[in-house]
Design a protein around this motif. Structure first.
Motif, PDB file in Angstrom:
ATOM      1  N   ILE A   8     -14.130  -4.110 -15.598  1.00  8.21           N
ATOM      2  CA  ILE A   8     -13.280  -4.036 -14.404  1.00  8.21           C
ATOM      3  C   ILE A   8     -12.171  -5.067 -14.583  1.00  8.21           C
ATOM      4  N   ARG A  50       1.553  -3.341 -10.443  1.00 10.24           N
ATOM      5  CA  ARG A  50       0.896  -2.177  -9.833  1.00 10.24           C
ATOM      6  C   ARG A  50       1.800  -0.941  -9.812  1.00 10.24           C
ATOM      7  N   ASP A  80       0.798  -1.222   0.000  1.00 10.04           N
ATOM      8  CA  ASP A  80       0.000   0.000   0.000  1.00 10.04           C
ATOM      9  C   ASP A  80       0.836   1.281   0.000  1.00 10.04           C
ATOM     10  N   ASP A  97     -11.104   4.788 -13.796  1.00  8.03           N
ATOM     11  CA  ASP A  97     -11.017   4.758 -12.343  1.00  8.03           C
ATOM     12  C   ASP A  97     -10.072   3.632 -11.927  1.00  8.03           C
ATOM     13  N   ILE A  98      -9.423   3.819 -10.778  1.00 15.07           N
ATOM     14  CA  ILE A  98      -8.572   2.786 -10.197  1.00 15.07           C
ATOM     15  C   ILE A  98      -8.982   2.615  -8.743  1.00 15.07           C
ATOM     16  N   GLU A  99      -9.244   1.383  -8.362  1.00 21.10           N
ATOM     17  CA  GLU A  99      -9.625   1.115  -6.974  1.00 21.10           C
ATOM     18  C   GLU A  99      -9.003  -0.193  -6.527  1.00 21.10           C
ATOM     19  N   ASN A 100      -8.256  -0.123  -5.439  1.00 22.00           N
ATOM     20  CA  ASN A 100      -7.572  -1.295  -4.899  1.00 22.00           C
ATOM     21  C   ASN A 100      -6.728  -1.956  -5.987  1.00 22.00           C
ATOM     22  N   ASN A 101      -7.060  -3.189  -6.347  1.00 18.68           N
ATOM     23  CA  ASN A 101      -6.263  -3.912  -7.335  1.00 18.68           C
ATOM     24  C   ASN A 101      -7.026  -4.121  -8.641  1.00 18.68           C
ATOM     25  N   SER A 102      -7.712  -3.092  -9.093  1.00 16.91           N
ATOM     26  CA  SER A 102      -8.445  -3.186 -10.347  1.00 16.91           C
ATOM     27  C   SER A 102      -8.561  -1.811 -11.002  1.00 16.91           C
ATOM     28  N   THR A 156       1.952   4.304  -3.846  1.00 17.95           N
ATOM     29  CA  THR A 156       1.606   5.667  -4.238  1.00 17.95           C
ATOM     30  C   THR A 156       2.545   6.677  -3.599  1.00 17.95           C
TER      31      THR A 156
END
Length: 239
Positions: free
Chosen positions: A221, A229, A82, A209-214, A85
């Motif tokens: 999706i 990543r 995590d 859009d990007i959310e978590n691992n997708s 970023t």
């Protein structure tokens, strides 16, 4: 190239040192269990690369980077994915390895390191390569039912591997082509397209859009593998 390893886990240090020792172009000169002793060393010595753990007692990896002046190239090592970023706030960071580190993923990080070094050392050659890339075509043709169909790169949303075939999804249609994902990847401009999973290549300009691992592209999706990543996030213009 010379490097040092900074990690409070003895096993992690040993694995990294073993991987690095198998290479000929990079040499481990020192190994440190904490950032403080490494800072003292760097006050008197210069190295080309630092393999740096993020989670260390009292003084974490990000604190370490902020402390040293003109940091060399850095490859982060952590058990927490995590932090990817946050890593992009530092220009010196080349890659982000998540424990347990596989040799395959380690070699990919070294490839990025070698490329970055080559860019710095041979700017003329890289500029020429960029000019060649600029002059590449904007489309390719696929053979379907005895027809050659033109597909513009700008219209492609994603490409999905399906056994001996790949499915090319565009904004208007979908095409099933008898080829491999690896082969089609060589035909695509690397500044636009990105492999984010063993079964998917995406047009990075079509990400909604990007959310978590997708990621969301169109109505699809798509999963993002852990090993891709960091590369994905490096393509983004983050604020």
């Amino acid at each position: 190239m010379t490097c040092i390893i900074i990690d409070d886990e003895m096993m992690a240090r040993a694995i990294l040192e073993q991987y690095i020792t198998s290479l000929t172009k990079i040499k481990v000169v020192e190994v440190f269990p904490n950032a403080i002793t490494a800072i003292k060393y760097l006050n008197d010595h210069k190295v080309d690369v630092i393999f740096l753990d993020i989670h260390m007692p009292d003084f974490d990896g990000f604190d370490f980077i902020k402390t040293i002046k003109n940091p060399p190239k850095i490859i982060l090592v952590t058990s927490d994915k995590d932090y990817a970023t946050a890593a992009f706030e530092f220009d010196s960071i080349i890659d982000y390895l998540v424990k347990p580190i596989t040799e395959e993923r380690f070699k990919k990080a070294i490839s990025k390191l070698t490329l970055r070094s080559r860019i710095k050392e041979t700017p003329k050659t890289i500029k020429e390569e960029e000019e060649v890339a600029t002059n590449q075509t904007d489309d390719f043709y696929v053979s379907i039912m005895n027809r050659l169909i033109k597909i513009d790169f700008s219209q492609i949303l994603l490409i999905k591997a399906q056994g001996d075939y790949v499915e090319i999804k565009t904004e208007a249609s979908s095409y099933k082509v008898h080829t491999t994902l690896k082969k089609i990847e060589t035909k695509l401009p690397k500044n636009i397209f990105l492999k984010i999973h063993r079964s998917y290549i995406i047009n990075s300009r079509k990400i909604i859009d990007i959310e978590n691992n997708s990621v969301l592209i169109g109505r699809e999706i798509i999963p993002v593998s852990r090993m891709y990543r960091f590369e994905l996030l490096s393509r983004l213009n983050l604020l």
